[in-house]
Scaffold this motif. Structure first.
Motif: not given
Lengths: 435, 422
Positions: A365-376
């Protein structure tokens, strides 16, 4: 799929439920990074990030890491060119601590002058540790040569002269200017119910007043009109080679074709914040540089960015060879990929490799959170969620077109680090064996 | 909560006729699978003038087999986004790979191929030797690596733990293809090997696939290397400084002989180490040397308790002018841990951290696989994760103090510093 909300004070909220494990991650992303820095205050974004761990009234210095640890969690902060971000990953039933920490330090960090002074030496120590590594020194010069105008010119750690003099007032002003709900994105991924999570975010973050809109950064880099070179000399007995090409930012259509191009040249990008890159031994440059025994390793990076940045290549020169030989081999490969379309198989492989990286990344989930934020930050969440579809739509003609558009000599900066240390004349490695 | 951790009901464990232990665990939510494990062909048996032999041999396994060249191995894996690494260490050769679940057969096939029939092509030997030698050159100019290398040699003279697993320029230059072949034939066997499969594959299916790929392997003439090296003493303080020119930071390693994982002191020592140098931002050491003194970007402590007694050490990266002050800071914290009982709340914090963070450590396939391998290696029992919290919570304040006094002597320690001349 994630859902997106916005609070009245401008805070963007991205939520994604995941029942894979009883773990939840919470991130706050601020739209500020080294790209917002001017000479005199380089490194301030990163330093301000450190100061957010140095205490508020609700969480006195040292309390954040201790409370997270006591609750079985992990946390960190990251600063880079386009963002400053903080996260907590905790057992799902403890995630509220993360929300409370972030809603508090968004506005209540103290920036105590004594803590600023203590942190100065820590950050200088961090910079000195980086300077111990020749590839860092070479990279710093290459990027600085590639960008004369745009603030991507300097490293996120900052220049030493600025680290020595940045004041508490300047740090405080930076905090006031950039840390507000209207300049931030909250992300939660994990084992929760979205409506309840949204409610809780609203309760804690809703009362925080928006700040004024931060000043925009408008310093587009003019087109590079000719090849640039930097040469470094230094201690050690290992030499290095780097090359950097100007390339499109994340939100431009060509981003996806260039992603495939760079995958074919130097291997796929990993999507795991915490592991090393995937292997690249079938990539064209590995074949041309490492299999040929000119280099002991080669790596490439094409990070998604807000403004146009660089495709960066690095190679470690094998004992007894030279950076010039590596450069010649690189030139031949670049020439080839511009002249001849890549094969359909290479294109398929690049897509499949990215698909696998997405699958591995989704375990955490940490990676998923990273990618969602980064893409935003660099584009929007649909950029991430349609990534594989965009890759699958590409043709070999698309890849050839971008190779010709971006991989020209006049668009690149080259760097050689020549080791001058004792024993720099290294004999050809190994011994010949009779066959 | 602990009911949902891997348990005797959900972990598959079987032993193949050829001596391989297979562990399996199924996870959901990501279409990927991890394979990892180890066998007994590490560096323990190397004479000092052949340091690096086990590492070099293990590195060659993925450079060509009877059925696949180096290029073909890479092609097979990378074309589907899979990866596999085989690496020589002190006690073991370990391997780790991952793939999409649909490619598990391929991953196991490549692993089995590399383990059972490597060919050590001469050109590949030359190539890999050059890569290792270049890395050893880099090491000579890396203050952090040189501090660790120097420390290990100082604490463990004439002992396998004091020798570099990668070797040295003089020793690796002298290793020939035949040496690698001989080492492989002498020591690579399935007996004692452990392999874990974790991911989107049912346990029974994973076990069948492993049996199909590796069941036939015999290598009866080979002898796995399973000796455990002796523990060492530190009868007098030792200190060595290595000059590395042109650097702006110095790295420090300070430590003592530690203990084995199987030692009854282990769990208290693990807690003591957590208090000293891990909890939160690097424990008491972080609070003192980084936060209060502002001296270091990193400082922490580490307890290396394995099959043998590895070191218990503290390490830091500091400005060269601050080395002595940082060492004093570390030693003061060691004295405090010995002389003053840890406040009950502080111990409870470290206990909560270790028990509470278990879900995070078990979140990914790799995390679970690593835990299963640890359970097998140290014979912790398949119900270890259910008992874990109890073991951690049972540690008392006096036990932590006692173990600090037993192992951490602030007047007799081993110290290595690598950095620019001050």
């Amino acid at each position: 799929m994630s859902e997106k909300h916005q609070l009245e004070n401008g805070l963007t909220v991205l939520l994604q439920e995941s029942r894979r494990a009883p773990v939840t991650t919470f991130w706050i992303w601020y739209r500020v990074g080294s790209r917002n820095e001017v000479p005199g205050v380089t490194g301030i974004a990163h330093w301000a990030e450190h100061m957010l761990f140095k205490g508020s009234e609700a969480f006195p210095k040292g309390q954040i890491d201790k409370q997270i640890a006591r609750n079985g969690g992990a946390m960190n902060g990251l600063t880079w060119m386009d963002f400053t971000t903080f996260f907590e990953t905790l057992p799902a039933d403890r995630i509220d601590l993360g929300l409370r920490i972030e809603s508090d330090r968004m506005v209540n960090a103290l920036f105590d002058p004594e803590e600023v002074a203590r942190e100065r030496t820590v950050i200088i120590s961090e910079r000195q540790g980086a300077e111990n590594q020749p590839p860092f020194l070479l990279g710093e010069e290459v990027v600085a040569a590639a960008f004369r105008v745009h603030p991507y010119h300097h490293q996120t750690i900052g220049d030493m002269c600025d680290l020595e003099v940045i004041s508490r007032q300047q740090l405080w002003d930076h905090y006031q200017a950039f840390y507000g709900p209207n300049n931030a994105i909250a992300v939660a991924v994990g084992d929760f119910e979205a409506p309840r999570m949204l409610d809780r975010i609203r309760t804690l973050f809703g009362p925080l007043a928006a700040r004024s809109t931060p000043p925009p950064v408008y310093r587009p880099e003019p087109p590079q009109r000719g090849e640039r070179r930097v040469n470094l000399e230094g201690p050690g007995t290992t030499s290095y080679f780097q090359a950097a090409y100007h390339v499109p930012p994340a939100a431009e259509d060509d981003f996806f074709a260039v992603t495939v191009l760079t995958s074919i040249l130097s291997g796929p990008s990993g999507m795991n914040l915490f592991s090393s890159s995937p292997p690249n031994r079938t990539s064209r440059l590995y074949q041309a540089l490492v299999e040929s025994e000119l280099a002991v390793s080669v790596s490439g990076a094409y990070p998604p960015t807000l403004d146009p940045y660089l495709y960066r290549l690095s190679a470690t020169v094998r004992g007894g060879r030279t950076a010039a030989e590596i450069e010649a081999a690189l030139d031949a490969e670049i020439e080839r990929i511009r002249r001849e379309p890549v094969s359909a198989t290479e294109l398929e492989t690049a897509v499949k490799q990215t698909k696998a990286q997405f699958a591995y990344s989704s375990e955490s989930v940490t990676n998923q959170g990273f990618w969602l934020g980064y893409s935003a930050i660099v584009a929007d969440t649909s950029w991430f969620e349609t990534f594989l579809d965009r890759l699958e739509a590409l043709t070999v003609e698309d890849v050839q077109r971008v190779a010709n558009a971006y991989l020209s000599h006049s668009n690149r900066t080259l760097g050689h680090y020549l080791a001058q240390g004792r024993g720099a004349e290294v004999a050809a490695s190994g011994q010949e064996e009779s066959r | 909560m602990s009911g949902s951790y891997p348990s005797p009901e959900t972990i598959g464990r079987s032993e193949l006729a050829n001596g391989i232990t297979v562990l399996g665990y199924q996870t959901h939510g990501s279409p990927s699978v991890v394979v990892s494990g180890y066998l007994w062909a590490g560096a323990l048996g190397e004479p000092p003038d052949r340091a690096g032999l086990a590492y070099f041999t293990a590195g060659m396994l993925t450079h060509g087999t009877e059925t696949r060249s180096f290029g073909q191995i890479n092609e097979a894996l990378e074309s589907v986004g899979a990866q596999l690494g085989i690496r020589g260490g002190t006690h073991n050769v370990s391997f780790g790979g991952k793939a999409l679940a649909e490619d598990l057969d391929l991953l196991l096939d490549v692993l089995a191929d590399c383990l059972q029939q490597p060919t050590f092509p001469l050109g590949e030997v030359q190539k890999l030797r050059g890569q290792i030698l270049t890395d050893l050159e880099r090491r000579a100019h890396d203050t952090r690596r040189m501090a660790h290398l120097t420390f290990d040699a100082l604490l463990y003279p004439d002992h396998p733990y004091g020798r570099s697993v990668k070797g040295y320029e003089e020793t690796v230059s002298g290793l020939q293809r035949q040496d690698l072949v001989d080492h492989y034939r002498a020591h690579y066997a399935p007996r004692g090997m452990v392999l874990a499969v974790v991911g989107a594959v049912p346990v029974a299916e994973a076990q069948e696939k492993v049996e199909a790929a590796l069941g036939p392997w015999r290598a009866l003439e080979a002898t796995p290397i399973r000796d455990i090296p002796p523990a060492v003493d530190l009868p007098e303080p030792r200190r060595q400084v290595v000059d590395v020119e042109g650097k702006t930071q110095a790295d420090v390693v300070l430590g003592w002989p530690g203990l084995k994982r199987a030692d009854p002191d282990f769990v208290p020592a693990y807690l003591a180490n957590t208090v000293l140098g891990t909890f939160g931002m690097m424990g008491r050491l972080g609070d003192r040397v980084r936060d209060e003194q502002g001296l270091a970007y990193y400082v922490y402590s580490r307890l290396e308790a394995g099959l043998g007694a590895g070191p218990w050490s503290a390490m830091a990266g500091v400005n060269p002018a601050d080395v002595e002050q940082a060492i004093d800071g570390i030693l003061d914290e060691v004295r405090r841990l010995r002389d003053e009982p840890v406040p009950a709340g502080e111990l409870a914090d470290s206990q909560s951290y270790l028990t509470g963070s278990l879900p995070l450590r078990l979140e990914t396939n790799e995390g679970i696989a690593g835990t299963l391998l640890e359970i097998e290696r140290y014979r912790l029992g398949l119900d270890y994760l259910q008992r874990y919290a109890g073991l951690i919570e049972a540690v008392t304040v006096p036990e932590v103090q006692e173990v600090a006094r037993k192992y951490l002597d602030p007047d007799v320690y081993c110290l290595a510093v690598a950095g620019p001349e001050v």
